[in-house]
Scaffold this motif. Sequence first.
Motif, PDB file in Angstrom:
ATOM      1  N   ILE A 258      11.752  28.343   6.476  1.00 55.05           N
ATOM      2  CA  ILE A 258      10.670  29.198   6.949  1.00 55.05           C
ATOM      3  C   ILE A 258      11.296  30.220   7.892  1.00 55.05           C
ATOM      4  N   LEU A 259      11.030  31.496   7.633  1.00 56.59           N
ATOM      5  CA  LEU A 259      11.652  32.578   8.391  1.00 56.59           C
ATOM      6  C   LEU A 259      10.580  33.529   8.939  1.00 56.59           C
ATOM      7  N   ARG A 260      10.855  34.151  10.065  1.00 56.30           N
ATOM      8  CA  ARG A 260      10.005  35.197  10.648  1.00 56.30           C
ATOM      9  C   ARG A 260       8.535  34.796  10.747  1.00 56.30           C
ATOM     10  N   LYS A 261       8.256  33.629  11.265  1.00 53.58           N
ATOM     11  CA  LYS A 261       6.885  33.117  11.371  1.00 53.58           C
ATOM     12  C   LYS A 261       6.179  33.762  12.554  1.00 53.58           C
ATOM     13  N   VAL A 262       4.971  34.307  12.296  1.00 56.58           N
ATOM     14  CA  VAL A 262       4.141  34.912  13.334  1.00 56.58           C
ATOM     15  C   VAL A 262       2.717  34.409  13.154  1.00 56.58           C
ATOM     16  N   ILE A 263       2.118  33.922  14.230  1.00 56.29           N
ATOM     17  CA  ILE A 263       0.735  33.460  14.201  1.00 56.29           C
ATOM     18  C   ILE A 263      -0.122  34.536  14.853  1.00 56.29           C
ATOM     19  N   PHE A 264      -1.241  34.865  14.219  1.00 53.76           N
ATOM     20  CA  PHE A 264      -2.103  35.930  14.723  1.00 53.76           C
ATOM     21  C   PHE A 264      -3.562  35.606  14.432  1.00 53.76           C
ATOM     22  N   GLU A 265      -4.450  36.342  15.092  1.00 54.81           N
ATOM     23  CA  GLU A 265      -5.885  36.144  14.897  1.00 54.81           C
ATOM     24  C   GLU A 265      -6.391  37.021  13.759  1.00 54.81           C
ATOM     25  N   GLU A 266      -7.085  36.372  12.839  1.00 50.82           N
ATOM     26  CA  GLU A 266      -7.695  37.075  11.714  1.00 50.82           C
ATOM     27  C   GLU A 266      -8.616  36.092  11.021  1.00 50.82           C
ATOM     28  N   ALA A 267      -9.699  36.579  10.478  1.00 47.45           N
ATOM     29  CA  ALA A 267     -10.642  35.700   9.784  1.00 47.45           C
ATOM     30  C   ALA A 267      -9.948  35.010   8.607  1.00 47.45           C
ATOM     31  N   HIS A 268     -10.285  33.740   8.391  1.00 46.34           N
ATOM     32  CA  HIS A 268      -9.742  32.998   7.259  1.00 46.34           C
ATOM     33  C   HIS A 268     -10.178  33.618   5.945  1.00 46.34           C
ATOM     34  N   LYS A 269      -9.306  33.542   4.963  1.00 42.38           N
ATOM     35  CA  LYS A 269      -9.574  34.130   3.647  1.00 42.38           C
ATOM     36  C   LYS A 269     -10.085  33.084   2.650  1.00 42.38           C
ATOM     37  N   ARG A 270      -9.701  31.807   2.854  1.00 40.53           N
ATOM     38  CA  ARG A 270     -10.156  30.742   1.959  1.00 40.53           C
ATOM     39  C   ARG A 270     -11.401  30.086   2.543  1.00 40.53           C
ATOM     40  N   LYS A 271     -12.176  29.482   1.670  1.00 42.47           N
ATOM     41  CA  LYS A 271     -13.367  28.756   2.124  1.00 42.47           C
ATOM     42  C   LYS A 271     -13.013  27.345   2.498  1.00 42.47           C
TER      43      LYS A 271
END
Length: 69
Positions: A56-69
Amino acid sequence: MEKRVKFDFEIYFSNGGNLKGEDFRLDIEGDSISDEELADYIVEDMRLLMVGEVKILRKVIFEEAHKRK
Protein backbone atom coordinates in the motif's frame (compact mmCIF):
# COMPACT_ATOMS: atom_id res chain seq x y z
CA MET A 1 -18.70 13.67 7.56
CA GLU A 2 -17.76 10.23 6.33
CA LYS A 3 -14.18 9.17 5.59
CA ARG A 4 -12.58 7.73 2.47
CA VAL A 5 -9.05 6.59 1.73
CA LYS A 6 -7.11 7.26 -1.48
CA PHE A 7 -4.03 5.14 -2.16
CA ASP A 8 -1.85 3.38 -4.69
CA PHE A 9 -1.26 -0.35 -4.47
CA GLU A 10 0.87 -3.12 -5.90
CA ILE A 11 -0.28 -6.73 -5.68
CA TYR A 12 2.16 -9.51 -6.54
CA PHE A 13 0.85 -12.99 -7.27
CA SER A 14 2.55 -16.15 -6.04
CA ASN A 15 2.22 -17.73 -9.49
CA GLY A 16 3.72 -14.69 -11.27
CA GLY A 17 2.47 -11.34 -12.45
CA ASN A 18 1.23 -8.30 -10.63
CA LEU A 19 -1.55 -5.75 -10.51
CA LYS A 20 -1.09 -2.04 -9.79
CA GLY A 21 -3.60 0.69 -9.04
CA GLU A 22 -3.22 4.46 -8.68
CA ASP A 23 -5.49 6.91 -6.85
CA PHE A 24 -7.78 4.04 -5.82
CA ARG A 25 -10.52 5.21 -3.42
CA LEU A 26 -12.53 3.29 -0.84
CA ASP A 27 -15.06 4.14 1.85
CA ILE A 28 -13.84 3.43 5.38
CA GLU A 29 -15.48 3.23 8.78
CA GLY A 30 -13.88 5.47 11.39
CA ASP A 31 -10.91 7.78 11.07
CA SER A 32 -8.21 5.33 10.00
CA ILE A 33 -7.41 1.97 8.42
CA SER A 34 -4.16 0.02 8.64
CA ASP A 35 -2.25 -1.00 5.53
CA GLU A 36 -2.90 -4.66 6.41
CA GLU A 37 -6.67 -4.11 6.73
CA LEU A 38 -6.69 -2.18 3.48
CA ALA A 39 -4.74 -4.89 1.65
CA ASP A 40 -7.07 -7.61 2.98
CA TYR A 41 -10.10 -5.57 1.94
CA ILE A 42 -9.04 -4.98 -1.67
CA VAL A 43 -7.92 -8.59 -2.18
CA GLU A 44 -11.27 -9.88 -0.87
CA ASP A 45 -13.38 -7.25 -2.65
CA MET A 46 -11.66 -7.94 -5.99
CA ARG A 47 -11.85 -11.70 -5.34
CA LEU A 48 -8.18 -12.22 -6.12
CA LEU A 49 -6.51 -15.61 -5.78
CA MET A 50 -2.87 -16.67 -5.41
CA VAL A 51 -1.92 -13.32 -3.83
CA GLY A 52 1.63 -13.14 -2.51
CA GLU A 53 2.67 -9.65 -1.40
CA VAL A 54 0.53 -6.50 -1.25
CA LYS A 55 2.09 -3.03 -0.95
CA ILE A 56 0.00 0.00 0.00
CA LEU A 57 1.54 3.29 -1.13
CA ARG A 58 0.69 7.00 -0.75
CA LYS A 59 -2.29 6.45 1.56
CA VAL A 60 -4.33 9.57 2.38
CA ILE A 61 -7.51 9.65 4.47
CA PHE A 62 -9.95 12.47 3.78
CA GLU A 63 -13.55 13.52 4.35
CA GLU A 64 -16.02 12.76 1.60
CA ALA A 65 -19.44 11.16 1.41
CA HIS A 66 -19.39 7.38 1.00
CA LYS A 67 -20.04 6.11 -2.52
CA ARG A 68 -21.25 2.58 -1.63
CA LYS A 69 -24.45 1.79 0.21
